[in-house]
Scaffold this motif. Structure first.
Motif, PDB file in Angstrom:
ATOM      1  N   ALA A   1      -7.642   1.206  11.637  1.00 36.11           N
ATOM      2  CA  ALA A   1      -7.268   2.577  11.280  1.00 36.11           C
ATOM      3  C   ALA A   1      -5.829   2.881  11.690  1.00 36.11           C
ATOM      4  CB  ALA A   1      -8.227   3.574  11.942  1.00 36.11           C
ATOM      5  N   GLU A   2      -5.455   2.459  12.896  1.00 37.13           N
ATOM      6  CA  GLU A   2      -4.098   2.707  13.383  1.00 37.13           C
ATOM      7  C   GLU A   2      -3.062   1.989  12.522  1.00 37.13           C
ATOM      8  OE1 GLU A   2      -1.421   1.636  17.340  1.00 37.13           O
ATOM      9  OE2 GLU A   2      -3.612   1.769  17.516  1.00 37.13           O
ATOM     10  N   THR A   3      -3.335   0.723  12.202  1.00 34.49           N
ATOM     11  CA  THR A   3      -2.393  -0.049  11.375  1.00 34.49           C
ATOM     12  C   THR A   3      -2.313   0.518   9.974  1.00 34.49           C
ATOM     13  OG1 THR A   3      -2.993  -2.037  12.643  1.00 34.49           O
ATOM     14  CG2 THR A   3      -1.819  -2.377  10.563  1.00 34.49           C
ATOM     15  N   SER A   4      -3.457   0.899   9.432  1.00 34.49           N
ATOM     16  CA  SER A   4      -3.481   1.497   8.093  1.00 34.49           C
ATOM     17  C   SER A   4      -2.644   2.773   8.047  1.00 34.49           C
ATOM     18  CB  SER A   4      -4.924   1.801   7.694  1.00 34.49           C
ATOM     19  OG  SER A   4      -4.974   2.497   6.465  1.00 34.49           O
ATOM     20  N   ASN A   5      -2.774   3.642   9.044  1.00 41.99           N
ATOM     21  CA  ASN A   5      -2.008   4.893   9.086  1.00 41.99           C
ATOM     22  C   ASN A   5      -0.508   4.630   9.159  1.00 41.99           C
ATOM     23  OD1 ASN A   5      -4.280   6.526   8.986  1.00 41.99           O
ATOM     24  ND2 ASN A   5      -4.472   6.656  11.209  1.00 41.99           N
ATOM     25  N   VAL A   6      -0.122   3.654   9.986  1.00 36.82           N
ATOM     26  CA  VAL A   6       1.298   3.319  10.117  1.00 36.82           C
ATOM     27  C   VAL A   6       1.846   2.833   8.765  1.00 36.82           C
ATOM     28  CG1 VAL A   6       2.928   1.688  11.145  1.00 36.82           C
ATOM     29  CG2 VAL A   6       1.203   2.795  12.568  1.00 36.82           C
ATOM     30  N   LEU A   7       1.106   1.983   8.101  1.00 36.67           N
ATOM     31  CA  LEU A   7       1.569   1.426   6.823  1.00 36.67           C
ATOM     32  C   LEU A   7       1.604   2.485   5.724  1.00 36.67           C
ATOM     33  CD1 LEU A   7      -0.331  -2.012   6.865  1.00 36.67           C
ATOM     34  CD2 LEU A   7       2.109  -1.612   7.281  1.00 36.67           C
ATOM     35  N   GLN A   8       0.572   3.331   5.682  1.00 41.00           N
ATOM     36  CA  GLN A   8       0.544   4.390   4.668  1.00 41.00           C
ATOM     37  C   GLN A   8       1.724   5.345   4.827  1.00 41.00           C
ATOM     38  OE1 GLN A   8      -3.277   6.298   4.891  1.00 41.00           O
ATOM     39  NE2 GLN A   8      -4.399   4.498   4.165  1.00 41.00           N
ATOM     40  N   GLU A   9       1.979   5.768   6.056  1.00 44.03           N
ATOM     41  CA  GLU A   9       3.109   6.669   6.297  1.00 44.03           C
ATOM     42  C   GLU A   9       4.432   5.975   5.980  1.00 44.03           C
ATOM     43  OE1 GLU A   9       2.862   8.010  10.306  1.00 44.03           O
ATOM     44  OE2 GLU A   9       0.984   9.124  10.003  1.00 44.03           O
ATOM     45  N   HIS A  10       4.497   4.701   6.245  1.00 44.92           N
ATOM     46  CA  HIS A  10       5.729   3.956   6.007  1.00 44.92           C
ATOM     47  C   HIS A  10       6.028   3.827   4.512  1.00 44.92           C
ATOM     48  CE1 HIS A  10       8.947   1.325   7.317  1.00 44.92           C
ATOM     49  NE2 HIS A  10       8.587   0.419   6.444  1.00 44.92           N
ATOM     50  N   LEU A  11       4.978   3.714   3.694  1.00 44.41           N
ATOM     51  CA  LEU A  11       5.165   3.549   2.259  1.00 44.41           C
ATOM     52  C   LEU A  11       5.332   4.877   1.536  1.00 44.41           C
ATOM     53  CD1 LEU A  11       2.546   0.718   1.593  1.00 44.41           C
ATOM     54  CD2 LEU A  11       5.022   0.518   1.404  1.00 44.41           C
ATOM     55  N   ASP A  12       4.927   5.990   2.145  1.00 47.57           N
ATOM     56  CA  ASP A  12       5.039   7.298   1.479  1.00 47.57           C
ATOM     57  C   ASP A  12       6.473   7.785   1.429  1.00 47.57           C
ATOM     58  OD1 ASP A  12       2.365   7.424   0.979  1.00 47.57           O
ATOM     59  OD2 ASP A  12       1.879   8.620   2.748  1.00 47.57           O
TER      60      ASP A  12
ATOM     61  N   LEU B   1      -1.945 -18.899   5.805  1.00 47.84           N
ATOM     62  CA  LEU B   1      -1.030 -17.906   6.363  1.00 47.84           C
ATOM     63  C   LEU B   1      -1.016 -16.698   5.435  1.00 47.84           C
ATOM     64  CD1 LEU B   1       2.052 -19.990   7.541  1.00 47.84           C
ATOM     65  CD2 LEU B   1       0.752 -18.395   8.968  1.00 47.84           C
ATOM     66  N   ASN B   2      -1.190 -15.522   6.002  1.00 49.67           N
ATOM     67  CA  ASN B   2      -1.162 -14.287   5.221  1.00 49.67           C
ATOM     68  C   ASN B   2      -0.342 -13.262   5.989  1.00 49.67           C
ATOM     69  OD1 ASN B   2      -3.371 -14.775   2.977  1.00 49.67           O
ATOM     70  ND2 ASN B   2      -4.228 -15.533   4.904  1.00 49.67           N
ATOM     71  N   ILE B   3       0.768 -12.827   5.390  1.00 48.53           N
ATOM     72  CA  ILE B   3       1.694 -11.918   6.063  1.00 48.53           C
ATOM     73  C   ILE B   3       1.959 -10.719   5.152  1.00 48.53           C
ATOM     74  CG2 ILE B   3       3.941 -11.692   7.162  1.00 48.53           C
ATOM     75  CD1 ILE B   3       3.976 -14.778   7.396  1.00 48.53           C
ATOM     76  N   LEU B   4       1.556  -9.547   5.609  1.00 52.14           N
ATOM     77  CA  LEU B   4       1.717  -8.317   4.831  1.00 52.14           C
ATOM     78  C   LEU B   4       3.041  -7.656   5.176  1.00 52.14           C
ATOM     79  CD1 LEU B   4       0.587  -6.152   2.917  1.00 52.14           C
ATOM     80  CD2 LEU B   4      -0.650  -5.199   4.874  1.00 52.14           C
ATOM     81  N   LEU B   5       3.821  -7.315   4.146  1.00 50.52           N
ATOM     82  CA  LEU B   5       5.119  -6.667   4.322  1.00 50.52           C
ATOM     83  C   LEU B   5       5.096  -5.287   3.649  1.00 50.52           C
ATOM     84  CD1 LEU B   5       7.348  -9.680   3.166  1.00 50.52           C
ATOM     85  CD2 LEU B   5       6.502  -9.239   5.477  1.00 50.52           C
ATOM     86  N   ALA B   6       5.623  -4.283   4.342  1.00 45.98           N
ATOM     87  CA  ALA B   6       5.725  -2.934   3.764  1.00 45.98           C
ATOM     88  C   ALA B   6       7.159  -2.454   3.924  1.00 45.98           C
ATOM     89  CB  ALA B   6       4.747  -1.987   4.453  1.00 45.98           C
ATOM     90  N   TYR B   7       7.825  -2.208   2.793  1.00 43.58           N
ATOM     91  CA  TYR B   7       9.246  -1.832   2.806  1.00 43.58           C
ATOM     92  C   TYR B   7       9.415  -0.362   2.468  1.00 43.58           C
ATOM     93  CZ  TYR B   7      14.078  -1.412   1.228  1.00 43.58           C
ATOM     94  OH  TYR B   7      15.374  -0.993   1.047  1.00 43.58           O
ATOM     95  N   ASN B   8      10.149   0.355   3.333  1.00 41.18           N
ATOM     96  CA  ASN B   8      10.478   1.744   3.079  1.00 41.18           C
ATOM     97  C   ASN B   8      11.930   1.826   2.644  1.00 41.18           C
ATOM     98  OD1 ASN B   8      11.653   4.471   3.943  1.00 41.18           O
ATOM     99  ND2 ASN B   8       9.456   4.845   4.118  1.00 41.18           N
ATOM    100  N   SER B   9      12.163   2.325   1.441  1.00 38.66           N
ATOM    101  CA  SER B   9      13.505   2.321   0.860  1.00 38.66           C
ATOM    102  C   SER B   9      14.400   3.424   1.429  1.00 38.66           C
ATOM    103  CB  SER B   9      13.421   2.473  -0.665  1.00 38.66           C
ATOM    104  OG  SER B   9      12.813   3.703  -1.004  1.00 38.66           O
ATOM    105  N   GLU B  10      13.802   4.494   1.985  1.00 40.90           N
ATOM    106  CA  GLU B  10      14.606   5.599   2.495  1.00 40.90           C
ATOM    107  C   GLU B  10      15.290   5.252   3.810  1.00 40.90           C
ATOM    108  OE1 GLU B  10      12.294   9.125   2.670  1.00 40.90           O
ATOM    109  OE2 GLU B  10      12.134   9.318   0.486  1.00 40.90           O
ATOM    110  N   ASP B  11      14.523   4.706   4.752  1.00 45.01           N
ATOM    111  CA  ASP B  11      15.154   4.360   6.034  1.00 45.01           C
ATOM    112  C   ASP B  11      15.476   2.870   6.133  1.00 45.01           C
ATOM    113  OD1 ASP B  11      12.688   3.167   6.461  1.00 45.01           O
ATOM    114  OD2 ASP B  11      12.031   4.608   7.962  1.00 45.01           O
TER     115      ASP B  11
ATOM    116  N   THR C   1      13.610   0.035   6.265  1.00 45.75           N
ATOM    117  CA  THR C   1      12.885  -0.696   7.302  1.00 45.75           C
ATOM    118  C   THR C   1      11.732  -1.467   6.673  1.00 45.75           C
ATOM    119  OG1 THR C   1      11.510   1.230   7.760  1.00 45.75           O
ATOM    120  CG2 THR C   1      13.454   0.912   9.161  1.00 45.75           C
ATOM    121  N   MET C   2      11.367  -2.563   7.309  1.00 45.62           N
ATOM    122  CA  MET C   2      10.270  -3.406   6.846  1.00 45.62           C
ATOM    123  C   MET C   2       9.261  -3.564   7.978  1.00 45.62           C
ATOM    124  SD  MET C   2       9.264  -5.480   4.203  1.00 45.62           S
ATOM    125  CE  MET C   2      10.680  -6.239   3.388  1.00 45.62           C
ATOM    126  N   LYS C   3       8.000  -3.183   7.699  1.00 44.11           N
ATOM    127  CA  LYS C   3       6.912  -3.425   8.640  1.00 44.11           C
ATOM    128  C   LYS C   3       6.246  -4.754   8.243  1.00 44.11           C
ATOM    129  CE  LYS C   3       7.027   0.757  10.633  1.00 44.11           C
ATOM    130  NZ  LYS C   3       7.435   0.987  12.030  1.00 44.11           N
TER     131      LYS C   3
END
Length: 270
Positions: free
Chosen positions: A259-270, A102-112, A114-116
């Motif tokens: 590419a689509e998932t990468s863009n969503v995650l990059q924007e979410h972490l910035d 099982l491999n689950i990637l989590l991306a947390y944005n501290s400003e809004d 939210t967790m992707k």
């Protein structure tokens, strides 16, 4: 002379393969692992032949070459994802011999707040860094067995989605599956997105990470407020295709989905 211990290790590793693992597959995997061990053996022989002083000097030079990129890479990751206290974590359900089912990637944005969440299929066809400057094409489930365990899995997923991954947490696969109400067949069939949507809450994640082997800092852990964080699961199943390579079963993520998932995650972490 044949190394019986080595053969035993190889075949005990291969015995656990669960999907279309043929005799040819066994030979292919054996060859890959033997090549890696032979490189290490040849390097050791080289050190012995050139003498202790020269060998020591060579080790120092190699260590500098290895450590400097790691140091600067870590600094870059800190700058990329920590300026606003956002960060990424890879949850790994680990079995014996560094297999991650099982491999689950989590991306947390501290400003809004939210967790992707991105569930990554265990049979995903990926490029795995072997620690010797080369890459191996294989299933994600095998990444840890080729390199430095969870760190190699983390690097593999990082390259797959082209984002920095700051932390990892390795959890016994059975415990992680149970917490998400998953059966073994769910993980084998890469079919667990709905269960993760329904069961991977922030409080559940914090409980899992707390009981895991992790490099996540206490400060980062404490930023996760269970009541205020919204969780969204990214479903990549529409961009996944089953395929056979040399009679071995894999799943491949389409380039546009990556590419689509990468863009969503990059924007979410910035």
């Amino acid at each position: 002379m044949k190394n019986k211990k080595f053969d035993k290790e190889l075949f005990s590793y291969l015995d656990d393969e669960e999907l279309n693992f043929t005799e040819y597959d066994r030979e292919l995997t054996i060859t890959k692992i033997k090549k890696k061990r032979n490189r290490k053996s040849n390097f050791k022989g080289l050190l012995q032949s050139i003498g202790p002083v020269t060998a020591t000097f060579l080790v120092i030079i190699l260590s500098i070459g290895i450590l400097l990129p790691v140091i600067y890479s870590n600094d870059d990751n800190q700058l990329a994802s920590h300026d606003n206290n956002s960060f990424s974590v890879l949850l790994m359900g680990e079995e014996q011999r560094n297999r991650t089912t099982l491999n689950i990637l989590l991306a947390y944005n501290s400003e809004d707040k939210t967790m992707k969440v991105v569930p990554v299929p265990r049979d995903t066809y990926v490029s795995i860094p072997d620690g010797q400057g080369e890459t191996i094409k294989d299933k994600l489930i095998h990444a840890g067995a080729y390199g430095a365990g969870p760190k190699t899995v983390m690097e593999t997923v990082s390259q797959l989605f082209d984002i920095p991954i700051d932390y990892y947490a390795t959890i016994p696969a059975e415990r992680l599956a149970k917490s998400l109400s998953l059966t073994k067949n769910d993980t084998k069939r890469n079919n667990f997105v709905e269960e993760i949507k329904n069961n991977l809450s922030i409080s559940n994640m914090k409980k899992l990470v707390k009981q895991s082997e992790t490099n996540m800092t206490k400060d980062q852990f404490n930023t996760l407020d269970s009541e205020s964080i919204s969780v969204e699961t990214i479903d990549i199943r529409e961009g996944i295709n089953a395929k056979m390579i040399d009679e071995i079963y894999y799943v491949e993520i389409e380039e546009n989905m990556l590419a689509e998932t990468s863009n969503v995650l990059q924007e979410h972490l910035d």
